[in-house]
Design a protein around this motif. Structure first.
Motif, PDB file in Angstrom:
ATOM      1  N   LYS A  98       7.880   6.292   5.075  1.00 20.71           N
ATOM      2  CA  LYS A  98       6.663   7.118   5.214  1.00 20.71           C
ATOM      3  C   LYS A  98       6.859   8.519   4.628  1.00 20.71           C
ATOM      4  N   LYS A  99       8.053   9.075   4.792  1.00 16.80           N
ATOM      5  CA  LYS A  99       8.329  10.430   4.315  1.00 16.80           C
ATOM      6  C   LYS A  99       8.442  10.485   2.788  1.00 16.80           C
ATOM      7  N   ALA A 100       9.067   9.482   2.175  1.00 20.76           N
ATOM      8  CA  ALA A 100       9.386   9.570   0.747  1.00 20.76           C
ATOM      9  C   ALA A 100       8.438   8.822  -0.181  1.00 20.76           C
ATOM     10  N   ILE A 101       7.819   7.774   0.308  1.00 14.30           N
ATOM     11  CA  ILE A 101       6.965   6.943  -0.548  1.00 14.30           C
ATOM     12  C   ILE A 101       5.521   7.083  -0.062  1.00 14.30           C
ATOM     13  N   PRO A 102       4.705   7.849  -0.765  1.00 16.40           N
ATOM     14  CA  PRO A 102       3.329   8.084  -0.310  1.00 16.40           C
ATOM     15  C   PRO A 102       2.506   6.801  -0.253  1.00 16.40           C
ATOM     16  N   ALA A 103       1.538   6.788   0.650  1.00 13.57           N
ATOM     17  CA  ALA A 103       0.591   5.677   0.715  1.00 13.57           C
ATOM     18  C   ALA A 103      -0.207   5.669  -0.575  1.00 13.57           C
ATOM     19  N   GLY A 104      -0.551   4.481  -1.011  1.00 11.39           N
ATOM     20  CA  GLY A 104      -1.312   4.347  -2.247  1.00 11.39           C
ATOM     21  C   GLY A 104      -1.054   2.981  -2.856  1.00 11.39           C
ATOM     22  N   ILE A 105      -1.356   2.858  -4.121  1.00  8.20           N
ATOM     23  CA  ILE A 105      -1.169   1.608  -4.830  1.00  8.20           C
ATOM     24  C   ILE A 105      -0.089   1.793  -5.878  1.00  8.20           C
ATOM     25  N   ALA A 106       0.922   0.944  -5.839  1.00  5.44           N
ATOM     26  CA  ALA A 106       1.987   0.995  -6.839  1.00  5.44           C
ATOM     27  C   ALA A 106       1.530   0.292  -8.106  1.00  5.44           C
ATOM     28  N   PHE A 107       1.920   0.830  -9.236  1.00  6.03           N
ATOM     29  CA  PHE A 107       1.575   0.205 -10.517  1.00  6.03           C
ATOM     30  C   PHE A 107       2.823  -0.111 -11.288  1.00  6.03           C
ATOM     31  N   LEU A 166       0.813  -1.225   0.000  1.00  4.06           N
ATOM     32  CA  LEU A 166       0.000   0.000   0.000  1.00  4.06           C
ATOM     33  C   LEU A 166       0.848   1.278   0.000  1.00  4.06           C
ATOM     34  N   ARG A 167       1.873   1.274  -0.849  1.00  2.00           N
ATOM     35  CA  ARG A 167       2.730   2.441  -1.095  1.00  2.00           C
ATOM     36  C   ARG A 167       2.833   2.626  -2.600  1.00  2.00           C
ATOM     37  N   GLU A 168       3.119   3.823  -3.062  1.00  2.00           N
ATOM     38  CA  GLU A 168       3.188   4.106  -4.492  1.00  2.00           C
ATOM     39  C   GLU A 168       4.412   3.515  -5.173  1.00  2.00           C
ATOM     40  N   ALA A 169       5.327   2.955  -4.405  1.00  2.00           N
ATOM     41  CA  ALA A 169       6.478   2.222  -4.949  1.00  2.00           C
ATOM     42  C   ALA A 169       6.732   1.047  -4.015  1.00  2.00           C
ATOM     43  N   TYR A 170       7.148  -0.060  -4.591  1.00  2.00           N
ATOM     44  CA  TYR A 170       7.500  -1.226  -3.776  1.00  2.00           C
ATOM     45  C   TYR A 170       8.945  -1.092  -3.315  1.00  2.00           C
ATOM     46  N   VAL A 171       9.143  -1.197  -2.009  1.00  2.00           N
ATOM     47  CA  VAL A 171      10.470  -1.146  -1.408  1.00  2.00           C
ATOM     48  C   VAL A 171      10.712  -2.501  -0.768  1.00  2.00           C
TER      49      VAL A 171
END
Length: 163
Positions: A154-163, A125-130
């Motif tokens: 949390k600071k650099a990778i916003p919550a959301g869905i990565a595509f 649930l982040r805009e990029a997979y780490v």
């Protein structure tokens, strides 16, 4: 006599070559960790560069020691290294309803225990997979490395869905 000089030079050349190979084989570069560098799209690569700027210098008490090849998409701490890779593809295991997950200080992670006893965690649930790989010899500390990494994620990778 001419052939003696040629053989002598060849012998010296081979000796020097063998010495160079031996020295290169013992160089300190050999003990560097290595990590495959992900190839994300431009948006995710930008998020990963932002993450690299805010990563901590120490994780689980270990100093930063980035893997080879050098990239803003990868980072490492300690030896054997805890390796972070940003912009990885979505793990197939993420669609498994039986998959294990943990939440560490507001960051969700998919947990995968590997055959060699190491662990791989991938953000959810982040805009990029780490991805964070923890070697077997460091798994005794549980999720401690993720505690240190959570604020930066949390600071650099916003919550959301990565595509």
């Amino acid at each position: 006599m001419n052939s003696f000089r040629r053989r002598h030079r060849t012998s010296i050349g081979l000796t020097v070559l063998a010495l160079l190979v031996t020295v290169a084989g013992c160089s300190s570069a050999d003990d560097s960790a290595s990590a495959a560098v992900p190839s994300p799209g431009a948006k995710v690569a930008g998020l990963c560069r932002d993450l690299d700027k805010v990563l901590p210098s120490r994780v689980d008490g270990l100093g930063r020691r980035d893997p080879e090849p050098a990239s803003t998409l990868t980072a490492g701490w300690g030896d054997p290294a805890i390796i972070l890779r940003c912009g990885v593809v979505r793990p197939a295991k993420m669609t498994d309803p039986e998959a294990d997950g943990v939440d560490v200080n507001g960051v969700g992670w998919l947990l995968e225990k590997r055959d060699d006893g190491s662990f791989r965690f991938t953000t959810t649930l982040r805009e990029a997979y780490v991805e964070v790989a923890i070697p077997k010899s460091r798994t005794g500390d549980g999720v401690a490395p993720l505690v240190d990494l959570a604020p930066a994620v949390k600071k650099a990778i916003p919550a959301g869905i990565a595509f």
